[in-house]
Design a protein around this motif. Structure first.
Motif, PDB file in Angstrom:
ATOM      1  N   GLY A  33      99.383  -2.924 122.986  1.00  0.00           N
ATOM      2  CA  GLY A  33      98.359  -1.998 122.516  1.00  0.00           C
ATOM      3  C   GLY A  33      97.814  -1.164 123.667  1.00  0.00           C
ATOM      4  O   GLY A  33      97.654   0.052 123.561  1.00  0.00           O
ATOM      5  N   HIS A  34      97.549  -1.833 124.797  1.00  0.00           N
ATOM      6  CA  HIS A  34      97.130  -1.109 126.001  1.00  0.00           C
ATOM      7  C   HIS A  34      98.228  -0.149 126.447  1.00  0.00           C
ATOM      8  O   HIS A  34      97.971   1.011 126.783  1.00  0.00           O
ATOM      9  N   ALA A  35      99.460  -0.670 126.466  1.00  0.00           N
ATOM     10  CA  ALA A  35     100.582   0.149 126.924  1.00  0.00           C
ATOM     11  C   ALA A  35     100.767   1.379 126.042  1.00  0.00           C
ATOM     12  O   ALA A  35     101.076   2.467 126.538  1.00  0.00           O
ATOM     13  N   ASN A  36     100.544   1.223 124.740  1.00  0.00           N
ATOM     14  CA  ASN A  36     100.722   2.357 123.837  1.00  0.00           C
ATOM     15  C   ASN A  36      99.651   3.421 124.062  1.00  0.00           C
ATOM     16  O   ASN A  36      99.922   4.619 123.971  1.00  0.00           O
ATOM     17  N   TYR A  73      94.433  -5.220 137.870  1.00  0.00           N
ATOM     18  CA  TYR A  73      94.907  -4.049 138.618  1.00  0.00           C
ATOM     19  C   TYR A  73      96.440  -4.076 138.726  1.00  0.00           C
ATOM     20  O   TYR A  73      97.118  -3.062 138.506  1.00  0.00           O
ATOM     21  N   LYS A  74      96.953  -5.254 139.053  1.00  0.00           N
ATOM     22  CA  LYS A  74      98.399  -5.393 139.255  1.00  0.00           C
ATOM     23  C   LYS A  74      99.174  -5.177 137.961  1.00  0.00           C
ATOM     24  O   LYS A  74     100.232  -4.542 137.949  1.00  0.00           O
ATOM     25  N   MET A  75      98.634  -5.704 136.854  1.00  0.00           N
ATOM     26  CA  MET A  75      99.314  -5.557 135.573  1.00  0.00           C
ATOM     27  C   MET A  75      99.401  -4.093 135.146  1.00  0.00           C
ATOM     28  O   MET A  75     100.443  -3.644 134.650  1.00  0.00           O
ATOM     29  N   VAL A  76      98.322  -3.349 135.340  1.00  0.00           N
ATOM     30  CA  VAL A  76      98.329  -1.938 134.949  1.00  0.00           C
ATOM     31  C   VAL A  76      99.293  -1.143 135.828  1.00  0.00           C
ATOM     32  O   VAL A  76      99.999  -0.248 135.349  1.00  0.00           O
ATOM     33  N   TRP A  81     104.329   4.012 132.578  1.00  0.00           N
ATOM     34  CA  TRP A  81     103.794   5.371 132.433  1.00  0.00           C
ATOM     35  C   TRP A  81     102.629   5.646 133.388  1.00  0.00           C
ATOM     36  O   TRP A  81     102.100   6.749 133.404  1.00  0.00           O
ATOM     37  N   VAL A  82     102.244   4.672 134.165  1.00  0.00           N
ATOM     38  CA  VAL A  82     101.090   4.809 135.063  1.00  0.00           C
ATOM     39  C   VAL A  82     101.529   5.377 136.415  1.00  0.00           C
ATOM     40  O   VAL A  82     102.421   4.851 137.067  1.00  0.00           O
TER      41      VAL A  82
END
Length: 389
Positions: A33-36, A73-76, A81-82
């Motif tokens: 959901g975050h990734a989308n 922080y690391k996961m994002v 797309w980041v």
């Protein structure tokens, strides 16, 4: 006219201005959901900066985070797309924050996020015309996943049951979009679609000469331990394929109510990782010769965790070991999915309180939206065109 006889177009030679996009959030227990949301935000511009809040800010405004800020922080940073992560982003998005990072506008989902006192965290950028909305992903939220762990539910499992056979009324009660009651506390069933998988997938085949690496597992509650493992596995070659076991296979070797996320949820979470090139949906538990040959696998990797025998008692990695292409990968991170569940269990009361607060806030928002609809007004900040990106 140029020296070579061709007319020079001054406007055409000018470089188009780069559109810089900002989005922010807690990004706790980073899921698809975050990734989308991040994928949609990136589609609105050229360069995406994602702001991540500190533990202190989250605890003050929302409740205890499951992951600490360094893990978040690391996961994002691991989402493909980041372009850049802004650590310690303020909970209320300001114009100063956007200007500091040279961002044109801020993007958030079509739900309402508030501070502890009920203030819309995006009211400033909305009032100044620097806010755009994307479509929120139905059927998943961090609180929803926490609920699955606390309630020990298995209703989210995928048993190969076709979507058409699912009871629409049952699905309606577990939706987590803004039209459903208590969206953050109901345990929902994510409905997969081929379009969503295509949106998340790179669609790139291996190039001639690429060394292909294969790993397989549950990859449940995608976390920094798994991220570190995939980063190290990718170093064995050029193209990384992840085989995801079925929910029934995962439950066989993990027991309890594992996996916490069903197969299709796990597919999207893994596809969002920047180290992953392709996913095999419902991969066989045993790494067979057929899998190795079909995908032209050059290396098979597994972490340092114990390998459970197949149903017939054999080693699932017997064939790649005989072919001398098996590698044990040390991720350098001991975190496991079971550790995350233990974090939730240890702080059960805190998370139950957090979920209850979320429910109360969400019901208040729904009441406000319903009154707005009844008065014939529209949400001023919603852009239907952008919501379909």
């Amino acid at each position: 006219m140029s020296d070579n006889g061709h007319e020079t177009n001054g406007n055409a030679s000018k470089k188009r201005k780069q559109i810089r996009v900002w989005c922010d959030g807690c990004y706790d227990m980073v899921h698809f959901g975050h990734a989308n949301q991040i994928r949609q935000a990136k589609a609105m511009g050229d360069y995406l900066i994602v702001g991540v809040h500190t533990d202190e800010e989250i605890r003050q405004n929302k409740g205890p985070p499951v992951f600490n800020q360094e893990e978040r922080y690391k996961m994002v940073k691991g989402i493909k797309w980041v372009d850049e992560v802004a650590e310690g982003a303020p909970y209320v998005t300001s114009l100063e924050t956007l200007d500091k990072h040279n961002c044109d506008f801020c993007v958030h989902g079509d739900d309402i996020t508030t501070t502890a006192d009920g203030t819309d965290t995006y009211h400033i950028v909305k009032a100044n015309g620097r806010y755009k909305e994307c479509k929120r992903t139905e059927g998943v939220s961090t609180t929803n996943l926490v609920g699955r762990m606390l309630l020990m539910t298995k209703e989210h499992f995928d048993h190969g049951q076709p979507i058409s056979s699912l009871d629409p009324k049952a699905l309606e009660t577990t939706r987590s979009d803004s039209d459903a009651r208590s969206p953050y506390t109901g345990v929902s069933h994510f409905l997969p679609s081929s379009q969503k998988i295509v949106q998340f997938a790179d669609g790139q085949d291996p190039k001639p000469g690429d060394k292909i690496v294969y790993v397989a597992g549950a990859f449940d509650l995608f976390h920094v331990g798994l991220l570190d493992f995939l980063e190290q596995a990718k170093k064995l070659g050029d193209y990384l394929i992840v085989g995801l076991h079925t929910d029934d296979d995962v439950n066989r070797y993990k027991g309890s109510n594992y996996p916490i996320m069903n197969l299709h949820e796990r597919v999207l979470s893994v596809l969002a990782c920047k180290y992953v090139n392709q996913v095999i949906i419902g991969a066989p538990y045993k790494v067979t010769k057929e899998v190795i040959d079909q995908f032209k696998v050059n290396a098979v990797a597994h972490g340092t965790t114990r390998i459970t025998a197949d149903v017939d008692g054999t080693d699932p990695y017997e064939i790649p070991k005989k072919l001398n292409i098996f590698h044990t990968v040390e991720s350098g991170n001991p975190l496991t999915t079971a550790d995350i569940v233990q974090r939730i269990i240890r702080h059960k009361l805190e998370f139950e309180t957090r979920n209850k607060k979320k429910e109360i806030k969400e019901l208040a928002v729904l009441d406000y939206l319903n009154k707005t609809k009844e008065s014939g007004e529209e949400k001023a900040d919603t852009n239907p065109e952008l919501a379909t990106v």
